[in-house]
Design a protein around this motif. Structure first.
Motif, PDB file in Angstrom:
ATOM      1  N   LYS A   1       0.834  -1.200   0.000  1.00  0.00           N
ATOM      2  CA  LYS A   1       0.000   0.000   0.000  1.00  0.00           C
ATOM      3  C   LYS A   1       0.875   1.258   0.000  1.00  0.00           C
ATOM      4  CE  LYS A   1      -4.014   1.912   2.464  1.00  0.00           C
ATOM      5  NZ  LYS A   1      -3.467   3.221   2.840  1.00  0.00           N
ATOM      6  N   LEU A   2       1.889   1.272   0.849  1.00  0.00           N
ATOM      7  CA  LEU A   2       2.763   2.444   0.912  1.00  0.00           C
ATOM      8  C   LEU A   2       3.530   2.628  -0.397  1.00  0.00           C
ATOM      9  CD1 LEU A   2       4.108   2.038   4.574  1.00  0.00           C
ATOM     10  CD2 LEU A   2       2.658   3.900   3.725  1.00  0.00           C
ATOM     11  N   THR A   3       3.989   1.525  -0.977  1.00  0.00           N
ATOM     12  CA  THR A   3       4.702   1.630  -2.253  1.00  0.00           C
ATOM     13  C   THR A   3       3.784   2.228  -3.315  1.00  0.00           C
ATOM     14  OG1 THR A   3       5.970  -0.323  -1.631  1.00  0.00           O
ATOM     15  CG2 THR A   3       6.089   0.345  -3.928  1.00  0.00           C
ATOM     16  N   ASP A   4       2.538   1.777  -3.333  1.00  0.00           N
ATOM     17  CA  ASP A   4       1.579   2.355  -4.288  1.00  0.00           C
ATOM     18  C   ASP A   4       1.383   3.850  -4.034  1.00  0.00           C
ATOM     19  OD1 ASP A   4       1.208   0.010  -5.644  1.00  0.00           O
ATOM     20  OD2 ASP A   4      -0.577  -0.586  -4.504  1.00  0.00           O
ATOM     21  N   ASP A   5       1.316   4.215  -2.761  1.00  0.00           N
ATOM     22  CA  ASP A   5       1.189   5.647  -2.425  1.00  0.00           C
ATOM     23  C   ASP A   5       2.335   6.440  -3.057  1.00  0.00           C
ATOM     24  OD1 ASP A   5      -1.052   5.221  -0.935  1.00  0.00           O
ATOM     25  OD2 ASP A   5      -0.218   5.921   0.978  1.00  0.00           O
ATOM     26  N   HIS A   6       3.527   5.880  -2.951  1.00  0.00           N
ATOM     27  CA  HIS A   6       4.693   6.588  -3.478  1.00  0.00           C
ATOM     28  C   HIS A   6       4.673   6.631  -5.003  1.00  0.00           C
ATOM     29  CE1 HIS A   6       8.745   8.105  -3.917  1.00  0.00           C
ATOM     30  NE2 HIS A   6       8.931   7.168  -4.827  1.00  0.00           N
TER      31      HIS A   6
END
Lengths: 624, 624
Positions: free
Chosen positions: B33-38
């Motif tokens: 999820k965090l990678t997608d945010d980035h």
């Protein structure tokens, strides 16, 4: 199992996530695989043991509350970072600090290694990464031209590396005085002046000769607190990074012993003046502790004449004067990879063009083959130590600095332990932490640099190609900005590049045609800067171009900028009265402006963005 | 949008990946999820720009070659790390160094922040993380009992924090002498002895009074290289971390000015002897630069009497003698969270048991409420500075050390800039790097500590509960090892704990019943150690228990171990002759041995593993 790799046929573009996340899927795939590798390792270590968190526990409200808490905080973190981070993630809009994309494999290696949370300080804390760091240290040493007798490690950053270099220079310079106290027979007949003017090799040979008394000699060295003020002056150019003031402060060498060297109009150490300063000190019987040459100055990217400084030392040695040479190559060190062939040999000057063609770099012209830069890089192997920052031109994530030394024995002046200490009854195959200022160490940095160097060898087949991309891009930015004209509300604005770059940094100004006031030029340049940062408000994320600035002031830079100022029809007098030349400054680290097409596309975008900023300046500021 | 959180109802077990990767799926979900945010952030920054890597390019053989190269290297990295990392990923089999699982949200925060590769050294390099680091610094300062006038930052590690503390202590102590040179009217009538015996507050007040001459005064302070040898002695207990020798070396204070303080049989600074050492120096007119108290000694986890040292300083102040107090709480600092209520107030001693019950910690008995530990933690706020290591008991990944100071002005002695410097024409809301030895800074460390402190407040509702888990586990390991008997090939082997632990470390020995030779006991203990590391060969991954060792030597520890040695029927004489007491040493940092069931399970496994090792010793070594 393995075949020799043909790095020539590998597309560098695969190694980055990409300005628009073009390789985002690949990154996620590789990250997931590595995470599974790690989790499998946990699962199978004493696999029969009871689990510590049961499925029952995971189904409880308390567990769920904690998960919600965690998600909540991570969402807040995500908002904060997305809102308050610098958007450098662009091929052509970020022309500012030394910061850019980092290598995908290095990010992955760092994150992966972090899952183990080993302590890289000692072999016992992380065997794998300690061996990797040792390998990396030797690679960096070889990149600088050191032979197998060299040594290096991954420091926290360039500041710590610089501080550590001065720490070593200070300790080794004090060895002969300590020898005189502990084993006077080894230096019989030598004057104090002679003891303070030995080469690093001679000093370390003396320490070796002390035999059993080695530790006693070290106890009498500068580490004891004695003789610090006898060691002499530390000479650093005015273009230096501010860490050199810190280094003189913390090491007790003292800022009173820091001598700031004047630079010439190429922003390189003025060699004649350096020679004069040494002579003046020698005349007063003050030793020269050392000279720092900068390879890639922080504000200009310029490259000091390392070769001429080495040559000058050879001249002084004949007169009984010797000093340490450190190269602060935090920014420009990796530039040496452009000049190394596949076997890490420095390429002869007349073979460069052929070699460049073979690797498809600098194919358009030969303006990159500046002889002074070539000579400076070639001579780096003669320096006693070098600072590097893999987290700059190595495209490795923070923190990853580097320090390498020519003579591996030099590191022993920092420690009491024998270099191959036995720990817990077994010989340790590698040891790093006992020679560093840092205690605990992330294994991530070592793994990240190791992976990068494996994927991109530190020569023309690997990093050389990547660095060359940026040198190409910087040259194109230079050409774009040098004399570029803008028509703004009836004014003609021209940009002028301040010097011919040695590396990938460009400094330039904006001047209204017909207005030959330095103050007006400074004000206009400053105003453009303000509209290309958040100084005038707005959100970082909404900017279409980002620039940074710096200023050259007579107090620090002397007359270095005068030739440029006069070429624009202004006077040295006005510069001295005003007290500064304001310039825009761009580290062109983007790996994405590397061919005709990309340069053409981004030149148009950059030009449009600057036109827009100039119009805003004209509209809102009362300076045109 | 947000409601007050009830931390009490959150299960700490959700915050770790788990010894067997029990929460691995949760970790992967959050990471993705965090990678997608980035990646979304990259994609949408100037979304209309051309991509830099086209789908066509991705389909080329050259691109694929590079991907294959990358996968190849990452596989090699994975093999190396899985083969050569320390398997601490167990609830009960790793009883060795200060290393264990780290908090899942901190790993995620670090990795996520790394994707931005901001430079945390300055607000301009990373606004979001600089604000986070400022917040974290204040949280750590508050944890130690500092008020709003305190300040702190996330250092690389405890060594750098210790070095920086001595650097500040040195610089501030030299201010009065500098004042005498630059503004003599401010110290009129004061003797040099008086100038060298001022409090940090008085020294900083003087600097403030210098007004416009502040920078000139700083230029005359110890940073100039002057007066270093006048500042006096730096007193550190014999249990100190080795970084204190490094600190005296690099700062130019000098190892000749390092005084090693004797410790008592609880491995805490011997208070009477400290007083005597101060008196002896005062008599010789040698100032005391400072005293270091250790909260959580490296080899014993013991906690110095900070309260008594503060009290002693107050006594000496009345006699005109003053000194700096630094607390090296790299290991034990987070222990203070156990004693702080939800509003971060230090809990009155008679309310502790109630509070502990409310949070469900230490419910079985009150042996954890050692008054000396309570008093030491309570007094920490009186020290001038404190070193912490979030990467130890903060369960945050490396590198994350911490340094906090009581008087925020103290940091100005390290820099020439005004504390709220204007950069690029705008006021900077936070600034860290100008006060630190480090230059470049990963934003990951700040983000990791920030996330941890948000999820686990630095008091009994958060970290206090986590630290208490380990104090409980350590006490149970203590109880298990104290007098545990093994029957091995007709020999009865008994383990003996060396001292009553103040924190979560246990030191113990193995002795054959009826054999009262210290040498035999040392040999046996050493042999057990060798079979619980790879000293006797074998693979790290195949070990079923891991221990570490240390030795107490008369040169360093004096008679501290004698009482213990005599209690086993041996003599001080033999200890002095042999030159050491060999002990096993376990930092019980595992958060997974926290209740009756887990203790029972792991006690059985640990006992079986040790029985096995003792049998191997009996079989292979000629010492029983």
């Amino acid at each position: 199992m393995s075949t020799k790799k043909n790095y020539k046929n590998m597309d560098l573009s695969a190694y980055f996530i990409g300005p628009h996340g073009e390789n985002g899927d690949l990154f996620k795939e590789l990250a997931a695989k590595l995470t599974d590798d790690h989790i499998g390792w946990r699962k199978n270590y004493n696999a029969g043991d009871e689990d510590s968190i049961s499925e029952d526990e995971k189904a409880t409200p308390e567990f769920n509350n904690a998960v919600v808490n965690m998600k909540d905080v991570l969402n807040e973190l995500s908002r904060k970072l997305r809102d308050g981070s610098i958007p450098w993630d662009t091929a052509g809009r970020y022309l500012s600090q030394m910061d850019n994309e980092t290598l995908m494999p290095s990010i992955l290696a760092y994150n992966f290694a972090m899952l183990w949370n080993g302590n890289g300080v000692a072999w016992a804390g992380s065997p794998a990464s300690t061996l990797m760091e040792q390998e990396v240290g030797h690679q960096l040493a070889e990149m600088h031209g050191y032979d197998k007798n060299g040594w290096g490690y991954v420091a926290t950053d360039g500041s710590i590396a610089n501080v550590s270099a001065l720490w070593m220079a200070r300790n080794v310079a004090s060895i002969p005085l300590a020898i005189k106290e502990v084993c006077p027979e080894l230096v019989e007949g030598k004057t104090e002046w002679e003891l303070l003017n030995m080469s690093v090799k001679e000093e370390l040979d003396l320490l070796d000769q002390a035999g059993d008394k080695k530790n006693e000699v070290k106890a009498h060295s500068a580490r004891s607190g004695k003789n610090l003020q006898k060691l002499g002056k530390w000479l650093v150019p005015s273009t230096m990074h501010y860490s050199w003031r810190k280094a003189c402060d913390i090491t007790g060498v003292g800022e009173d012993n820091l001598v700031v060297l004047p630079v010439d109009d190429h922003y390189r150490i003025d060699i004649d003046k350096l020679d004069k300063i040494i002579a003046e000190n020698v005349e007063k019987h003050i030793p020269i502790l050392g000279v720092v040459a900068v390879v890639g100055t922080t504000e200009e990217g310029q490259i000091d004449h390392v070769d001429k400084i080495v040559e000058m030392r050879n001249k002084w040695i004949k007169k009984g004067v010797n000093f340490y040479i450190h190269v602060d190559a935090a920014y420009g060190g990796y530039g040496r990879t452009v000049y190394l062939d596949e076997d890490n040999n420095f390429i002869p000057y007349d073979k460069l063009e052929t070699k460049f063609k073979e690797y498809g770099i600098f194919t358009e012209n030969n303006q990159f083959l500046k002889k002074n830069v070539y000579d400076a890089y070639k001579a780096m192997g003669e320096a006693d130590s070098v600072t590097d920052d893999p987290h700059k031109m190595g495209y490795v994530p923070y923190d990853a600095g580097g320090l390498t030394i020519k003579d591996t024995r030099l590191k022993d002046t920092l420690t009491y332990y024998a270099p191959y200490a036995f720990q817990e009854g077994i010989a340790v195959p590698a040891s790093i932490g006992q020679f560093t200022l840092e205690g605990s160490k992330s294994v991530g940095s070592a793994a990240a640099v190791w992976a990068a160097n494996k994927i991109l060898p530190l020569n023309i087949s690997g990093y050389g190609r990547l660095v060359a991309r940026t040198l190409y891009g910087a040259r194109r930015i230079h050409d774009l900005f040098d004399g570029q004209k803008f028509e703004v509300d009836g004014h003609t604005i021209v940009s002028h590049v301040v010097y011919d770059p040695d590396f990938n940094m460009v400094d330039w100004v904006y001047k209204e045609e017909g207005n030959d006031s330095l103050k007006a030029m400074n004000d206009l340049t400053q105003a453009v800067m303000e509209y290309t940062t958040t100084a005038k408000g707005g959100k970082l994320y909404n900017m279409d171009i980002q620039l940074s600035d710096t200023s050259f002031e007579p107090d620090n830079y002397g007359d270095a900028p005068v030739k440029f100022i006069e070429s624009l029809g202004m006077t040295a007098d006005e510069y001295h009265k005003l007290g500064k030349l304001e310039v825009l400054r761009s580290s062109c680290m983007s790996p994405w402006m590397y061919d005709e097409d990309s340069v053409e596309y981004w030149s148009k975008e950059i030009t449009a963005a600057i036109q827009d900023k100039l119009e805003k300046v004209a509209r809102n500021e009362n300076i045109l």
